[in-house]
Design a protein around this motif. Structure first.
Motif, PDB file in Angstrom:
ATOM      1  N   PRO A 155     -11.417  -1.032  -2.534  1.00  0.00           N
ATOM      2  CA  PRO A 155     -12.038  -1.367  -1.250  1.00  0.00           C
ATOM      3  C   PRO A 155     -11.114  -2.116  -0.284  1.00  0.00           C
ATOM      4  CG  PRO A 155     -12.816  -2.860  -2.948  1.00  0.00           C
ATOM      5  CD  PRO A 155     -11.962  -1.842  -3.644  1.00  0.00           C
ATOM      6  N   LEU A 156      -9.980  -1.495   0.032  1.00  0.00           N
ATOM      7  CA  LEU A 156      -9.145  -2.014   1.109  1.00  0.00           C
ATOM      8  C   LEU A 156      -9.840  -1.753   2.445  1.00  0.00           C
ATOM      9  CD1 LEU A 156      -5.706  -0.684  -0.147  1.00  0.00           C
ATOM     10  CD2 LEU A 156      -6.425  -3.071  -0.145  1.00  0.00           C
ATOM     11  N   ARG A 157      -9.459  -2.478   3.452  1.00  0.00           N
ATOM     12  CA  ARG A 157     -10.118  -2.315   4.744  1.00  0.00           C
ATOM     13  C   ARG A 157      -9.774  -0.956   5.352  1.00  0.00           C
ATOM     14  NH1 ARG A 157      -7.147  -3.854   9.468  1.00  0.00           N
ATOM     15  NH2 ARG A 157      -4.981  -4.442   9.022  1.00  0.00           N
ATOM     16  N   ARG A 158     -10.727  -0.408   6.078  1.00  0.00           N
ATOM     17  CA  ARG A 158     -10.561   0.900   6.703  1.00  0.00           C
ATOM     18  C   ARG A 158     -10.197   0.807   8.179  1.00  0.00           C
ATOM     19  NH1 ARG A 158     -13.579   5.081   3.631  1.00  0.00           N
ATOM     20  NH2 ARG A 158     -14.331   4.125   1.693  1.00  0.00           N
ATOM     21  N   CYS A 159     -10.432  -0.316   8.785  1.00  0.00           N
ATOM     22  CA  CYS A 159     -10.172  -0.442  10.219  1.00  0.00           C
ATOM     23  C   CYS A 159      -8.677  -0.489  10.490  1.00  0.00           C
ATOM     24  CB  CYS A 159     -10.844  -1.703  10.766  1.00  0.00           C
ATOM     25  SG  CYS A 159     -10.292  -3.217   9.951  1.00  0.00           S
ATOM     26  N   THR A 160      -8.306  -0.223  11.733  1.00  0.00           N
ATOM     27  CA  THR A 160      -6.894  -0.169  12.106  1.00  0.00           C
ATOM     28  C   THR A 160      -6.448  -1.377  12.920  1.00  0.00           C
ATOM     29  OG1 THR A 160      -7.444   1.102  14.095  1.00  0.00           O
ATOM     30  CG2 THR A 160      -6.913   2.354  12.098  1.00  0.00           C
ATOM     31  N   GLN A 161      -7.340  -2.313  13.180  1.00  0.00           N
ATOM     32  CA  GLN A 161      -6.950  -3.480  13.970  1.00  0.00           C
ATOM     33  C   GLN A 161      -6.029  -4.389  13.179  1.00  0.00           C
ATOM     34  OE1 GLN A 161     -10.101  -6.533  14.406  1.00  0.00           O
ATOM     35  NE2 GLN A 161     -11.373  -5.151  13.169  1.00  0.00           N
ATOM     36  N   ARG A 162      -5.198  -5.135  13.879  1.00  0.00           N
ATOM     37  CA  ARG A 162      -4.307  -6.087  13.227  1.00  0.00           C
ATOM     38  C   ARG A 162      -5.051  -7.406  13.088  1.00  0.00           C
ATOM     39  NH1 ARG A 162       0.839  -6.635  11.796  1.00  0.00           N
ATOM     40  NH2 ARG A 162       1.297  -4.542  12.561  1.00  0.00           N
ATOM     41  N   ILE A 163      -5.161  -7.902  11.876  1.00  0.00           N
ATOM     42  CA  ILE A 163      -5.913  -9.112  11.592  1.00  0.00           C
ATOM     43  C   ILE A 163      -4.937 -10.266  11.410  1.00  0.00           C
ATOM     44  CG2 ILE A 163      -7.559 -10.197  10.010  1.00  0.00           C
ATOM     45  CD1 ILE A 163      -8.465  -7.395   9.207  1.00  0.00           C
ATOM     46  N   PRO A 164      -5.100 -11.340  12.161  1.00  0.00           N
ATOM     47  CA  PRO A 164      -4.194 -12.482  12.013  1.00  0.00           C
ATOM     48  C   PRO A 164      -4.357 -13.134  10.648  1.00  0.00           C
ATOM     49  CG  PRO A 164      -6.015 -13.046  13.442  1.00  0.00           C
ATOM     50  CD  PRO A 164      -6.117 -11.583  13.196  1.00  0.00           C
ATOM     51  N   ALA A 165      -3.271 -13.731  10.161  1.00  0.00           N
ATOM     52  CA  ALA A 165      -3.307 -14.370   8.846  1.00  0.00           C
ATOM     53  C   ALA A 165      -4.224 -15.573   8.827  1.00  0.00           C
ATOM     54  CB  ALA A 165      -1.901 -14.767   8.422  1.00  0.00           C
ATOM     55  N   ALA A 190      -5.329  -9.944  -1.648  1.00  0.00           N
ATOM     56  CA  ALA A 190      -4.072  -9.494  -2.260  1.00  0.00           C
ATOM     57  C   ALA A 190      -4.274  -8.705  -3.555  1.00  0.00           C
ATOM     58  CB  ALA A 190      -3.159 -10.691  -2.502  1.00  0.00           C
ATOM     59  N   PRO A 191      -5.219  -9.084  -4.452  1.00  0.00           N
ATOM     60  CA  PRO A 191      -5.377  -8.289  -5.674  1.00  0.00           C
ATOM     61  C   PRO A 191      -5.768  -6.839  -5.412  1.00  0.00           C
ATOM     62  CG  PRO A 191      -6.407 -10.432  -5.929  1.00  0.00           C
ATOM     63  CD  PRO A 191      -6.018 -10.318  -4.490  1.00  0.00           C
ATOM     64  N   LEU A 192      -6.465  -6.582  -4.301  1.00  0.00           N
ATOM     65  CA  LEU A 192      -6.809  -5.188  -3.986  1.00  0.00           C
ATOM     66  C   LEU A 192      -5.548  -4.372  -3.698  1.00  0.00           C
ATOM     67  CD1 LEU A 192      -9.904  -5.780  -1.655  1.00  0.00           C
ATOM     68  CD2 LEU A 192      -9.868  -5.260  -4.109  1.00  0.00           C
ATOM     69  N   VAL A 193      -4.620  -4.978  -2.974  1.00  0.00           N
ATOM     70  CA  VAL A 193      -3.344  -4.299  -2.699  1.00  0.00           C
ATOM     71  C   VAL A 193      -2.589  -4.074  -4.000  1.00  0.00           C
ATOM     72  CG1 VAL A 193      -1.186  -4.399  -1.395  1.00  0.00           C
ATOM     73  CG2 VAL A 193      -3.275  -5.377  -0.420  1.00  0.00           C
ATOM     74  N   GLY A 194      -2.659  -5.073  -4.913  1.00  0.00           N
ATOM     75  CA  GLY A 194      -2.012  -4.920  -6.211  1.00  0.00           C
ATOM     76  C   GLY A 194      -2.623  -3.787  -7.015  1.00  0.00           C
ATOM     77  N   ARG A 195      -3.946  -3.636  -6.954  1.00  0.00           N
ATOM     78  CA  ARG A 195      -4.599  -2.530  -7.656  1.00  0.00           C
ATOM     79  C   ARG A 195      -4.126  -1.184  -7.123  1.00  0.00           C
ATOM     80  NH1 ARG A 195     -10.865  -3.712  -7.200  1.00  0.00           N
ATOM     81  NH2 ARG A 195     -10.915  -1.497  -7.822  1.00  0.00           N
ATOM     82  N   TRP A 196      -3.992  -1.083  -5.806  1.00  0.00           N
ATOM     83  CA  TRP A 196      -3.497   0.149  -5.184  1.00  0.00           C
ATOM     84  C   TRP A 196      -2.085   0.480  -5.670  1.00  0.00           C
ATOM     85  CZ3 TRP A 196      -2.364   4.345  -2.398  1.00  0.00           C
ATOM     86  CH2 TRP A 196      -1.159   4.411  -1.709  1.00  0.00           C
TER      87      TRP A 196
END
Length: 584
Positions: free
Chosen positions: A363-373, A403-409
């Motif tokens: 479930p990574l985000r689907r939107c294309t907007q840039r989200i500030p840290a 971050a763990p979602l990105v790691g799963r990918w």
């Protein structure tokens, strides 16, 4: 790539299959029949004439009238001069047929408009309980269409050909005379196609099969000299135009035979005929074996983008799925092979479909907007409300939680985990159990595509990561085809023929092979098509690994799910077949 050898370079010896049967060693039986009409089911044979020849020498003749068991029509009498009274005293076909079949034994059946004569004899065998020997059939009319242009001779009737070649025997609608005239025509035609390089029976039969619909153009005939200096060896050929531009690139196990075919009636593609008309020269690159030829073809296509190669329209154009470089990464379809990316995909559409399937499991985000840290202040969307996104845009999910979602990918792509594939398979099974078959079929097809993409990426990336792999494949003649592969590229190719010790050849290849430095991306900068070709060569055809450091596919890679994907594909094919049957 580099090539080396520890023995003198010798042209590769062709196998018997490649050589074929030399035409001077072929026995031809030239047959002509006179009949009461044109239907082999209703009409009968009134006369048989046959001449046996080999190497230009006449070996024997057979000629006899035949009683067809019915009267000869007046129009046939007027054409052939064979009357009912003449055939009434002749032997019946059932007594003549054994002699004809014995005369044909072991020979090529030749006739002018051969389907007519062969059809009558085949039907006769069926009626009288005899076995038709199914000899190779050569039609001199079709051969004439292949060997002569319309400018030379518009009609290919036996009479026209006899007059054109000035044969000693002129056809007169009597079987033995027409067979003798056909023999002379055959010999003249064989001389013609000999100039085209047709030297074997197999080439001759292929030429006549293809000539029924097309004739070579006059320009094709004039261009046949371009094949004169082409060697009989495996490799790559390049047709060049008037400005030295590369028009077409191809490969062959026998360059001379393949290039010759472009100047015969066997070449039926319109765009290739146009290409041949423009060509001024044919360059060749002799290769050690088919793998080297295939790699060189890919590289030449990428370098020259020949106009007449369909594969060169978008050479190397592939797509990848990669995570963006930002505080909350998302999946993006890109053309550049970034590190850790998934691919290659043949189209942007296929890559986008893989993204949609992946986001169902990760479930990574689907939107294309840039989200500030820090301090995001967005508004949650519908996807968040459905539980498919943690809404980092609204600050509901921190960088540490995301971050763990990105790691799963990344682990899924690298083959370090496959939990996501397991959950997707379970979801498809659940939909099917709830009888939501259409939805299940759609998800199944997308998942099959994702599994294929993951497996392709993992297998190719593992090969491209290897500093050196040396493979040896049996050449089928007691020798070995050898290849040195470095970082997904062919660095050297050679052969160890029968009787030559392969290991000294291998060591010489390794010492002189091309130096390859790894590049960026999942395939270390290697072209995907080249890596795929090398992988296929290494894993099929009995290829053995001679040297390899640590080539291994990931333990939790998509290959574990290849069986499920194969069964799913079979189910898709069966479903489509059933649907087509219902429609019919």
């Amino acid at each position: 790539m580099a090539r080396t050898s520890v023995r003198p370079v010798i042209a590769p010896q062709l196998s018997f299959d490649e050589l074929g049967t030399p035409l001077p060693e072929v026995t031809f039986v030239v047959v002509d029949l006179e009949t009461t009409g044109g239907s082999h089911e209703r009409d009968g044979i009134t006369e048989v004439g046959a001449v046996k020849v080999r190497g230009g020498e006449r070996l024997g003749e057979l000629g006899t009238l035949v009683d067809p068991g019915r009267g000869v029509p007046p129009n046939v009498v007027a054409l052939t001069g064979i009357t009912t009274a003449m055939v009434s005293r002749a032997p019946r076909l059932e007594s003549v047929l054994p002699s004809v079949l014995e005369f044909l034994s072991g020979a090529v059946f030749v006739a002018h408009n051969a389907p007519f004569d062969a059809g009558f004899l085949r039907s006769a065998c069926e009626r009288h309980g005899m076995v038709w020997p199914r000899p190779p059939v050569l039609c001199t009319a079709r051969l004439a269409r292949a060997a002569l242009t319309r400018d030379e001779l518009r009609s290919v009737s036996l009479g026209s050909l006899s007059r054109y070649f000035g044969t000693r025997t002129q056809p007169n609608h009597r079987a033995l005379s027409d067979a003798r005239a056909t023999v002379e025509v055959l010999h003249h035609l064989l001389e013609r196609i000999g100039n085209l390089g047709v030297q074997s029976l197999e080439e001759l039969l292929a030429l006549t099969r293809e000539a029924s619909a097309h004739r070579p153009t006059q320009r094709q005939r004039r261009q046949r000299h371009l094949a004169e200096s082409v060697p009989s060896a495996p490799g790559v050929y390049l047709f060049r135009g008037p400005r030295e531009e590369v028009l077409y690139v191809g490969t062959s196990g026998d360059l001379r035979r393949r290039v010759r075919n472009y100047f015969t009636a066997g070449e039926k593609r319109r765009r290739i005929r146009d290409m041949v008309a423009l060509a001024e020269r044919v360059d060749t690159v002799v290769c050690a074996h088919a793998l080297e030829a295939g790699v060189r073809e890919l590289r030449l296509l990428a370098a020259h983008k020949p106009k007449y190669n369909r594969r060169s329209r978008n050479p190397g154009r592939v797509w990848w799925v990669a995570a963006t470089e930002e505080a909350f990464p998302r999946l993006s379809v890109v053309a550049a092979p970034k590190e850790g990316a998934l691919g290659p995909f043949p189209s942007q559409k296929a890559a986008t479909a893989a993204v949609d399937t992946l986001l169902d499991a990760v479930p990574l985000r689907r939107c294309t907007q840039r989200i500030p840290a820090r301090s995001p202040s967005g508004t949650p969307c519908m996807v968040s409300e459905l539980g498919r996104c943690g809404a980092p845009c609204a600050g509901f999910q921190s960088r540490e939680e995301y971050a763990p979602l990105v790691g799963r990918w990344r682990d899924l792509v690298a083959g370090r985990r496959d939990h996501e594939l397991s959950s997707l398979v379970s979801a498809v099974d659940e939909l099917a159990a709830r009888e939501r078959f259409e939805e299940a079929a759609g998800d199944r097809d997308r998942l099959v595509g994702l599994i294929g993409a993951l497996e392709r990426r993992q297998t190719l990336a593992e090969l491209a990561a290897q500093p050196e792999v040396v493979g040896a494949r049996p050449d089928g003649r007691g020798g070995w085809e050898l290849a040195v592969i470095r970082y997904g590229r062919l660095a050297a190719a050679d052969v160890a023929r029968r009787g030559v010790r392969p290991m000294p050849v291998v060591e010489a290849m390794r010492a002189s092979a091309q130096t390859v430095l790894p590049g960026d991306g999942p395939l270390a900068g290697a072209p995907p098509e080249e890596v795929r070709l090398l992988y296929r060569w290494l894993t099929t055809g009995g290829t053995r690994l001679v040297y390899c450091d640590s080539w291994a596919e990931p333990a939790f890679g998509a290959a574990r799910w290849a069986g499920w994907a194969a069964r799913a594909r079979e189910g898709t094919a069966a479903g489509r077949a059933a649907l087509e049957a219902l429609v019919r």
